[in-house]
Every structure is written in structure tokens, then in C-alpha cells.
Design a protein around this motif. Structure first.
Motif, PDB file in Angstrom:
ATOM      1  N   PRO A 158     -37.881  38.879  67.855  1.00  0.00           N
ATOM      2  CA  PRO A 158     -38.362  37.910  66.843  1.00  0.00           C
ATOM      3  C   PRO A 158     -39.669  38.345  66.205  1.00  0.00           C
ATOM      4  O   PRO A 158     -39.844  38.204  64.984  1.00  0.00           O
ATOM      5  N   ARG A 159     -40.587  38.860  66.990  1.00  0.00           N
ATOM      6  CA  ARG A 159     -41.865  39.298  66.429  1.00  0.00           C
ATOM      7  C   ARG A 159     -41.690  40.510  65.523  1.00  0.00           C
ATOM      8  O   ARG A 159     -42.398  40.660  64.520  1.00  0.00           O
ATOM      9  N   LEU A 160     -40.730  41.413  65.855  1.00  0.00           N
ATOM     10  CA  LEU A 160     -40.472  42.566  64.997  1.00  0.00           C
ATOM     11  C   LEU A 160     -39.918  42.123  63.640  1.00  0.00           C
ATOM     12  O   LEU A 160     -40.297  42.658  62.587  1.00  0.00           O
ATOM     13  N   ILE A 161     -39.007  41.154  63.652  1.00  0.00           N
ATOM     14  CA  ILE A 161     -38.445  40.649  62.392  1.00  0.00           C
ATOM     15  C   ILE A 161     -39.545  40.032  61.536  1.00  0.00           C
ATOM     16  O   ILE A 161     -39.652  40.293  60.334  1.00  0.00           O
ATOM     17  N   LEU A 162     -40.381  39.197  62.149  1.00  0.00           N
ATOM     18  CA  LEU A 162     -41.466  38.541  61.402  1.00  0.00           C
ATOM     19  C   LEU A 162     -42.484  39.559  60.898  1.00  0.00           C
ATOM     20  O   LEU A 162     -43.016  39.419  59.789  1.00  0.00           O
ATOM     21  N   ALA A 163     -42.765  40.590  61.697  1.00  0.00           N
ATOM     22  CA  ALA A 163     -43.718  41.608  61.271  1.00  0.00           C
ATOM     23  C   ALA A 163     -43.218  42.367  60.047  1.00  0.00           C
ATOM     24  O   ALA A 163     -44.000  42.782  59.175  1.00  0.00           O
ATOM     25  N   ASN A 164     -41.890  42.559  59.939  1.00  0.00           N
ATOM     26  CA  ASN A 164     -41.338  43.239  58.765  1.00  0.00           C
ATOM     27  C   ASN A 164     -41.367  42.355  57.524  1.00  0.00           C
ATOM     28  O   ASN A 164     -41.397  42.845  56.401  1.00  0.00           O
ATOM     29  N   LEU A 165     -41.381  41.031  57.735  1.00  0.00           N
ATOM     30  CA  LEU A 165     -41.410  40.104  56.607  1.00  0.00           C
ATOM     31  C   LEU A 165     -42.812  39.898  56.043  1.00  0.00           C
ATOM     32  O   LEU A 165     -42.963  39.430  54.917  1.00  0.00           O
ATOM     33  N   GLN A 166     -43.842  40.229  56.797  1.00  0.00           N
ATOM     34  CA  GLN A 166     -45.203  39.937  56.351  1.00  0.00           C
ATOM     35  C   GLN A 166     -45.720  41.002  55.379  1.00  0.00           C
ATOM     36  O   GLN A 166     -45.332  42.160  55.430  1.00  0.00           O
ATOM     37  N   ARG A 167     -46.615  40.531  54.479  1.00  0.00           N
ATOM     38  CA  ARG A 167     -47.345  41.397  53.536  1.00  0.00           C
ATOM     39  C   ARG A 167     -46.406  42.326  52.741  1.00  0.00           C
ATOM     40  O   ARG A 167     -46.613  43.543  52.683  1.00  0.00           O
ATOM     41  N   LEU A 168     -45.366  41.764  52.176  1.00  0.00           N
ATOM     42  CA  LEU A 168     -44.487  42.549  51.306  1.00  0.00           C
ATOM     43  C   LEU A 168     -45.217  42.884  50.006  1.00  0.00           C
ATOM     44  O   LEU A 168     -46.146  42.168  49.595  1.00  0.00           O
ATOM     45  N   ASP A 169     -44.779  43.969  49.349  1.00  0.00           N
ATOM     46  CA  ASP A 169     -45.451  44.388  48.116  1.00  0.00           C
ATOM     47  C   ASP A 169     -45.365  43.308  47.041  1.00  0.00           C
ATOM     48  O   ASP A 169     -46.325  43.067  46.313  1.00  0.00           O
ATOM     49  N   ARG A 170     -44.213  42.639  46.972  1.00  0.00           N
ATOM     50  CA  ARG A 170     -44.024  41.602  45.964  1.00  0.00           C
ATOM     51  C   ARG A 170     -42.940  40.654  46.430  1.00  0.00           C
ATOM     52  O   ARG A 170     -41.998  41.063  47.116  1.00  0.00           O
ATOM     53  N   LEU A 171     -43.110  39.372  46.116  1.00  0.00           N
ATOM     54  CA  LEU A 171     -42.074  38.384  46.416  1.00  0.00           C
ATOM     55  C   LEU A 171     -41.372  38.035  45.120  1.00  0.00           C
ATOM     56  O   LEU A 171     -41.971  37.490  44.192  1.00  0.00           O
ATOM     57  N   ALA A 172     -40.086  38.388  45.050  1.00  0.00           N
ATOM     58  CA  ALA A 172     -39.317  38.130  43.835  1.00  0.00           C
ATOM     59  C   ALA A 172     -39.163  36.636  43.597  1.00  0.00           C
ATOM     60  O   ALA A 172     -39.238  36.162  42.458  1.00  0.00           O
ATOM     61  N   ASP A 173     -38.944  35.872  44.662  1.00  0.00           N
ATOM     62  CA  ASP A 173     -38.819  34.414  44.562  1.00  0.00           C
ATOM     63  C   ASP A 173     -39.651  33.807  45.692  1.00  0.00           C
ATOM     64  O   ASP A 173     -39.140  33.503  46.773  1.00  0.00           O
ATOM     65  N   ALA A 174     -40.971  33.655  45.443  1.00  0.00           N
ATOM     66  CA  ALA A 174     -41.888  33.216  46.496  1.00  0.00           C
ATOM     67  C   ALA A 174     -41.547  31.836  47.020  1.00  0.00           C
ATOM     68  O   ALA A 174     -41.624  31.569  48.224  1.00  0.00           O
ATOM     69  N   GLY A 175     -41.121  30.925  46.126  1.00  0.00           N
ATOM     70  CA  GLY A 175     -40.785  29.572  46.569  1.00  0.00           C
ATOM     71  C   GLY A 175     -39.615  29.572  47.524  1.00  0.00           C
ATOM     72  O   GLY A 175     -39.602  28.833  48.519  1.00  0.00           O
TER      73      GLY A 175
END
Length: 828
Positions: A158-175
Motif C-alpha cells: 500500500p505504501r509503494l502504491i501511494l508513493a508512486n501516486l505522490q508528486r506527479l508532474d501534472r494532474l490531468a484531472d485534479a478534481g
């Protein structure tokens, strides 16, 4: 069929038989085809994936392959790609490798990225075409993994999945991403919710932070187990000052209900960026409560160390806030200073004061001033101090140096209430601690050896208390205590008596732990009695009487000193009843044989001088007795050295045996009869020099001063003055200062009358001389004596009224009585 892409060096890697089916299926899928064309190699062995090019070039190639696929047009190619990815990461093993860094193939230009690049899933998340469906897929897999984690499987996924989701270069659909994460938070098991909350500020965009903060605050109230994670996460959200203040107010209301293990994080969150928030800090002080002594007792067989760890974490967070923003130091100090009745102090205030003193050396005097003010006013009561040591001894150990400094600071104060409070800190530290920390308290007390006499005596009084009530514990440090024996000749007689009593008590009651003390005392006593320090030797003998010591010196001066010290011991604490009775029987017989005579029908006669009876206390009766002073003087004047001390010892013994503390009628009062006293010496004989008779003299007991209420007259014998000070041995130091002050205040009325009488005499004499101040008779012998008496009265009054204890709240009535009893005339 997609062709197999060669590696950078042109060689074809060996295939493993156990992976043929998986590789075949992968090669036939669009997912495997476009990855291989873009330079990404999926390994089925237990090794990281390999990237043959730079990750930016890989993403560019993959985007082109998806948009221009000859079979599956765009956007169908994306759906087909996601279907293959879903199938690939369906096993936790492949999911893990997809979340870990990829290694860069040797010899490729991308090796400049230190040999590894982003994970497969992170590379795909940073592509707008794949981000939305991939976030949905990863959330679904996270929920699957989360519930498998609660069943005991791999906890790191779970922590590995969340770590990959953090601080992305850009969020195409942030909402959409924020909504997905909040849904994930609501649906995940508690074991994983903490991790989700921790990563949330780094996953959602800044515009979503207020909404996330609102949801976290709701969760804060409904799920106390998540409090720590929520409060750690909230500071990472970008909120407006007003929004942050609203969140803090919401959290602040829950302080009193917070669990002890959560308090450090709650306080840390509230103090972050608080600045001069004096109202917030004052409210924190009122709301935060540490465990009470009863709580600690109930946890004696549980985990009391955890409580101490929570308290230290709380204080460390407060300390960190001081260091980040120095304004908070003064805010906390003001909050403590502002506490006054009916509001009371609590153990947390004591710990905070120690933290404040320890954190800012430049402001230690300010902290000491607040402490002095609080103790003087009675706000920092001894009950609060006892509760602090009883419930938080483990925490106090972390402040052992600060405790020593503050205890020494208070003990050195001239005000009795402050000095006593410092002694209480030392005492509680000694009885509450053990080992090194207990030793530090002893060393701290011993460090007062070079202080003024009042501080030394306070330290020695505390040692006496510890020796009496904590003998075994103090006996372990008898080697430290012996160091004061080197300073024995520099101590006053009362201090020497205190020290010897402490060492004697240890040697007698704890002979094993303090084995060396008894030997040291024996050598010291013999050495003192064989030198010029006989008085110290006598004190040592008497204080070591329980160790069965005997000086072996029978000189009159030594015997007199011994009787004085033994009288003090009997009066203050008493001895064993058998010893007291034996002393009384022996001394009564010796006193009667040496000093008392039965009176015949006529006055006693002496061939050398004419004798007369003086100072009769009762009407003459048959069978009277008298003190046979003059014949003893003619026979051997040295024997009189023991008279005063001998009689005082009997008097102290009589008081000790009397139920009401006064002399009984068993024979001692019969000695207070007329005494045979010599008449004044002949004119040709020089008068006695009283300064040479110090061994004969003792200070008067307090009850003797009741004679001031009677009518007194001056005689020719009052012309002699005794030079020097500290005559005889002091009993006065055995009384508490407040007790002496209370008795002295009652004497102000007769002293005022004496002063008025003397002033009236001088006024009359000036009037007789027609107002001439230096007229006849003004500088004669009698006026000089009267002037000396008047000066003495004024000195007594000045000394009493300058006693610092009169300014204490507990002695307000005593100060009022002193002023009321002082009735000097206008000229007095």
C-alpha cells in the motif's frame, strides 16, 4: 507478430523455460508490444525491470505508439493497453516490480541518471492519456492489497502504491484524483487509512487542499485512532490563514478528550506557526492534563514507561516550538505567570517551568523570577510538587541538571519559604529517584558546603531528615558525606553537631552500607580530643553516642561541653528511655553531692568570707536547700564550669519526662531554692573579667525572657560587658525561625515599656537641668548603662522587624501582632 527488440549491445538474452508461457502471452498483447517498441523490458525473473533509453524518450515513443497503432486506433488502444496492464499486475509480485525503480541498461545514454529511473507505473502516471484510467486501476488494486494486508500479507505494497501516486508532474484531472483518494480513504481498512492520510497532501493538488482538510477534520472527530496521522498531515496542506485557524480551533476543543499518546502530536500541530498566540498557549496550559498519581499507581503493572515517553514527546514538541519561534518562550512564561487563584497550578506547569529554564539559558533569570514569585505567593504549593514527583518521576529524570540548579537557587534564598521549597525539591528528588539521579541530588546538597552558614544549615537539616527517614538509601552515599569531615573545623558548632548526627545515624542504623563511617568517626574523635578541637570532639562523641563511642576525656571544660550537647540532644529528639533514666539518676546524685547543701537553722558560715542567702524563690520553710557556690569557689573554681550545663541537662531531662513539657515536681524544682552567693569583692580586689568565663556561660532559654514582664532593677554587677560572641553552646538554633519569632513578638510589649521608662528618666533629668542636654549627671555610670540598655532594645526591635519571614503571607498575623505590641513613646 511483434518482433523481439534486441538489447543495446545487440545480444539476445537467454530465455528461462518457466517464463515461456507468460512471455508468449505478453508478446501477443498490445501492452507488451508497445512497451517493447518503446524500449521497456519486463523481466519475469526476480529482478528489476529494464529501461533501454531515457524515461522521457520512452514516454514520447509510447505516446506515439498508442496514438498511431495500426490495429487498435486511439483511444481504443488505451483501453487495450490498460487491459494488458491490469492482467500483468494482477499478481502482487509483478505489481511490486512495477512500483519499484527500473534499472537502466548498461551502455545506454540514460545511464547518466545514476543507473535507475522511475518505476513503470510512475512513468505511465505522468502521461495524460493513461493517468485517469491508471489512477482508477491503482486505487482498485490498493483496496485489494489493503484488505489482504489486514489478513497478514505484505504490508509495504500500500505504501509503494501511494508513493508512486505522490508528486506527479501534472494532474490531468485534479478534481477526479482528489475525489478518488477521498473515496479510497473512506473505503480502506484502518490499518491503511493512516498511510493514505500521510500521503494525501502530496497526491492532491493545492486547489483541493481545503476540501481535504474539511474531510480530515470530520475524520478526526469520528476516528480517534487516526488523530496522529491527521494532525501530522494537516500542516502539509496549503490553507489560508483563516482556514488554518478554523482547523486549529476545531482541534483545540478536543484537547481534554485526547489520549495521552496523541497529546504530543496535537500540541505540536497547535503550536506550529502560532507566533505570539498567547491566548492559544494559555488555553493549552489550561486544557492539557497529564496523568495523576492515582493513574500511575493503576499502571504499575502495565506500561508506566510509555506514559513517561508520551510526556517527554510532549515537552520535546514544546521545546521544538521554542527553538523555531523564540516568541513562544515568553508566551509560555507569561501564561504561567498569569495563573492566580482561584485557578491552580498542576504538575504540567512544573514540567513546563523546567523546560523553559532548560531551553533558553539567556532567559533563566526570568524563569527563576517567576518561580520565586510563585513560591513566595504560595501558588506553587508543596502538594503540586509532591504530585509531580509522584506521577512523573521518569520525566523529571530528564531534567536532573535543571532540577539541581533550581533547588540550589531556592535553597540559597534568604526567605524561609523559598529556602524550604528548595530543600523540598532536593528531598523529593532523593526519595523519588534511584541510582545516578539520586546520587545527583546528594552531590547537589553537598555542593552547598562553601555557601553561607544559613544555606549550609538548611542542607544539613535536610540530611538529618533523610538520615532519619531514608537511612538505607542515604547510607549508600556515606562516602560522599564524609567529604564534609574535611571542613569540620570551618563549620560552626551547630553545623558540626548536625553533620555528626547525620554520620552517627548512618553508622548506627546502617552498619553494612556505612561501615567506613564508624571507623572514620572513631579516628576523628580521638584526634579532636587530643588536639585543640576539644569542643568538636565532644560534639562528635555525643552525636556518635548511638555508635557506643566514648571520648575518655574528663576535663571540666569537656564535661561541661558534653552536658550542653547532651542536653540539646535530649531536648530536641530524646534518647532511649533506659539511657535517659540512667543519665538522670547519675547526674541527680552527682549534682546534689557537688552543688547542693541542706540549710541549717542559721545561715551558712565560711571562715574566709561572710556568706548570705540570695535569690530565694519561696518563703523560708524547714528543710531548705541551697547551691553551695562560694565554698566551691574557694575550694576549686574549675568545678563551677560544669554547674550551668549540668543543671540545664537535668532541666531538659525533666521537661522530656513531664507530660505537658514543663518541669515535673520529682525533685528538680526543689533545686530552685535560695543560693549561697558571695558578696561583692572588696574594693582593693579587682572585679572579675567576664570575658574569661565563657566556659561558665550559656545562652538563656526562651522561657526565661518572661522575666521581662516583671519589675527589674539595675545592680552594680551589670557594669561588666562580655566581649565576643557565640558564648557557650547554642540551643536557639534548634528552634524553627518562625517559633523564635512568635515568642520574640510577645516580648515587644515589655521591651517597649522598658524603653519608655528609660526615655522618661532621661527626659526628667534633662528637665531638671533646664533643658541642657549635657548637664550634670548625664554622662555618669548609671546613665551610660541605661543608654546601653536602650540601644539594645532598639537593636532587638530592628532585628525582629527585619526578619524576612514577616513578609510571607502565612505570617501576616504575626507581623500585625508585632506592630501592635510595639508601643514606643514619641521620643522612643
Amino acid at each position: 507478430m511483434p518482433h523481439k527488440r534486441p538489447s543495446c549491445d545487440g545480444s539476445t538474452g537467454p530465455e528461462l523455460s518457466q517464463t515461456e508461457r507468460k512471455k508468449k502471452k505478453l508478446d501477443e498483447s498490445l501492452f507488451g508490444e508497445v512497451l517493447l517498441q518503446s524500449g521497456f523490458i519486463l523481466n519475469f525473473s526476480n529482478e528489476p525491470y529494464t529501461l533501454e533509453t531515457d524515461q522521457a524518450l520512452f514516454q514520447k515513443r509510447l505516446r506515439k505508439a498508442l496514438r498511431s497503432h495500426p490495429v487498435h486506433g486511439y483511444p481504443a488502444s488505451v483501453k487495450e493497453f490498460m487491459r494488458g496492464l491490469d492482467d500483468h499486475i494482477s499478481s502482487n509480485g509483478q505489481l511490486r516490480w512495477s512500483l519499484l525503480y527500473t534499472q537502466t541498461a548498461a551502455g545506454c545514454a540514460a545511464a547518466a541518471r545514476a543507473g535507475h529511473q522511475d518505476s513503470l507505473l510512475r512513468l505511465l502516471l505522468n502521461m495524460d492519456e493513461l493517468q485517469a484510467p491508471l489512477v482508477t486501476l491503482m486505487v482498485e488494486r490498493l483496496l485489494e492489497v489493503a484488505y489482504s494486508v489486514s489478513s497478514g500479507e505484505d504490508h509495504s505494497l500500500p505504501r509503494l502504491i501511494l508513493a508512486n501516486l505522490q508528486r506527479l508532474d501534472r494532474l490531468a484531472d485534479a478534481g477526479a484524483v482528489s475525489q478518488k483518494m477521498l473515496e479510497l480513504l473512506q473505503g480502506a481498512p484502518p490499518e491503511v487509512q493512516n498511510d493514505i492520510i500521510t500521503f494525501l497532501p502530496e497526491i492532491v493538488d493545492d486547489a483541493s487542499h481545503p476540501k481535504v482538510a474539511e474531510e480530515l477534520c470530520k475524520l478526526f472527530y469520528s476516528s480517534p485512532d487516526l488523530s496522529v496521522a491527521i494532525l501530522d498531515s494537516l500542516p502539509g496542506l496549503s490553507l489560508s490563514p483563516q482556514a488554518l485557524l478554523d482547523v486549529k480551533h476545531s482541534v483545540q476543543k478536543t484537547l481534554q478528550a485526547a489520549r495521552p499518546e496523541h497529546l504530543p502530536v496535537v500540541v505540536k500541530f497547535l503550536l506550529e506557526d502560532a507566533g505570539r498566540a498567547e491566548e492559544l498557549i494559555a488555553d493549552l496550559r489550561r486544557r492539557v492534563r497529564l496523568g495523576r498519581p492515582t493513574d500511575l499507581l493503576s499502571q504499575r503493572h502495565g506500561a508506566p514507561d510509555d506514559s513517561a515517553n508520551h510526556e517527554m514527546a510532549l515537552l520535546q514538541n514544546v521545546r521544538f516550538a521554542f527553538q523555531v519561534d523564540k516568541r513562544q518562550h515568553m508566551s509560555w512564561l507569561k501564561a504561567l505567570d498569569a495563573v492566580c487563584p482561584p485557578e491552580v497550578h498542576h504538575p504540567l506547569d512544573v514540567l513546563l517551568l523546567l523546560q523553559l529554564h532548560d531551553t533558553a539559558p539567556a532567559r533563566q533569570r526570568l524563569v527563576e523570577a517567576v518561580l520565586r514569585k510563585k513560591v513566595r505567593a504560595g501558588h506553587f504549593s508543596r502538594a503540586v510538587l509532591r504530585d509531580t514527583f509522584a506521577a512523573h518521576a521518569q520525566t523529571l529524570k530528564q531534567f536532573i541538571s535543571t532540577l539541581r540548579r533550581l533547588a540550589a537557587f531556592l535553597l540559597r534564598c534568604s526567605e524561609p519559604s523559598l529556602s524550604d521549597y528548595g530543600a523540598e525539591i532536593y528531598r523529593l528528588g532523593f526519595v523519588s529517584f534511584s541510582g545516578y539521579h539520586q546520587q545527583e541530588m546528594v552531590i547537589g546538597l553537598l555542593s552547598h558546603s562553601s555557601d553561607p552558614p544559613a544555606t549550609r544549615q538548611a542542607a544539613l537539616r535536610l540530611f538529618q531528615t533523610l538520615a532519619e527517614h531514608n537511612t538505607d538509601a542515604l547510607a549508600r552515599y556515606s562516602g560522599f558525606l564524609k567529604s564534609w569531615l574535611d571542613l569540620l573545623d570551618q563549620l560552626t558548632l551547630p553545623e558540626a553537631r548536625q553533620l555528626m548526627e547525620v554520620l552517627s545515624t548512618l553508622a548506627f542504623r546502617a552498619p553494612q552500607e556505612a561501615a567506613s563511617v564508624g571507623d572514620e568517626l572513631r579516628l576523628l574523635v580521638h584526634k579532636q580530643l587530643a588536639s585543640s578541637y576539644k569542643r568538636l570532639g565532644v560534639i562528635s562523641v555525643l552525636m556518635a553516642i548511638k555508635c557506643r563511642q566514648n571520648s575518655g576525656d574528663t576535663s571540666t571544660t569537656t564535661v561541661s561541653s558534653g552536658d550542653s550537647q547532651l542536653g540539646s540532644l535530649v531536648w530536641r529528639a530524646g534518647l532511649d528511655a533506659k539511657i535517659e533514666n540512667w543519665i538522670c539518676d547519675q547526674l541527680m546524685d552527682e549534682f546534689q553531692e557537688t552543688f547542693v547543701v541542706d540549710l541549717p537553722d542559721s545561715e551558712p558560715q565560711c571562715d574566709a568570707l561572710q556568706l548570705a542567702l540570695k535569690h530565694g524563690l519561696e518563703e523560708p520553710t524547714v528543710g531548705e536547700i541551697a547551691l553551695n557556690i562560694m565554698p566551691i569557689v574557694l575550694e576549686s573554681g574549675e568545678r563551677l564550669v560544669t554547674l550551668c550545663a549540668h543543671f540545664r541537662l537535668l532541666r531538659m531531662k525533666g521537661k522530656a519526662k513531664s507530660p505537658n513539657g514543663t518541669l515535673n515536681q520529682s525533685g528538680l524544682t526543689q533545686l530552685e531554692k535560695p543560693t549561697a552567693e558571695e558578696r561583692p569583692p572588696a574594693p582593693e580586689e579587682p572585679g572579675p573579667q567576664l570575658s574569661g568565663y565563657r566556659p561558665f556561660l550559656r545562652e538563656l532559654d526562651m522561657d526565661v525572657y518572661k522575666l521581662l514582664y516583671r519589675r527589674l532593677s539595675l545592680t552594680d554587677n551589670t557594669s561588666e560587658e562580655v566581649s565576643g560572641c557565640c558564648l557557650g553552646f547554642a540551643h536557639l538554633d534548634l528552634l524553627p525561625e518562625a517559633s523564635v519569632a512568635r515568642q520574640a513578638v510577645t516580648l515587644l510589649k515589655p521591651l517597649s515599656l522598658i524603653a519608655d521608662t528609660i526615655v522618661g528618666m532621661f527626659r526628667s533629668q534633662i528637665a531638671d537641668n533646664d533643658g541642657v542636654l549635657d548637664g550634670p549627671g548625664m554622662f555618669g555610670e548609671e546613665p551610660s548603662r541605661l543608654a546601653g540598655c536602650l540601644s539594645a532594645v532598639y537593636r532587638i526591635v530592628a532585628l525582629l522587624l527585619s526578619w524576612p519571614g514577616l513578609a510571607e503571607p502565612d505570617n501576616q498575623q504575626l507581623a500585625h501582632d508585632a506592630v501592635a505590641n510595639l508601643r514606643l513613646s514619641d521620643g522612643g
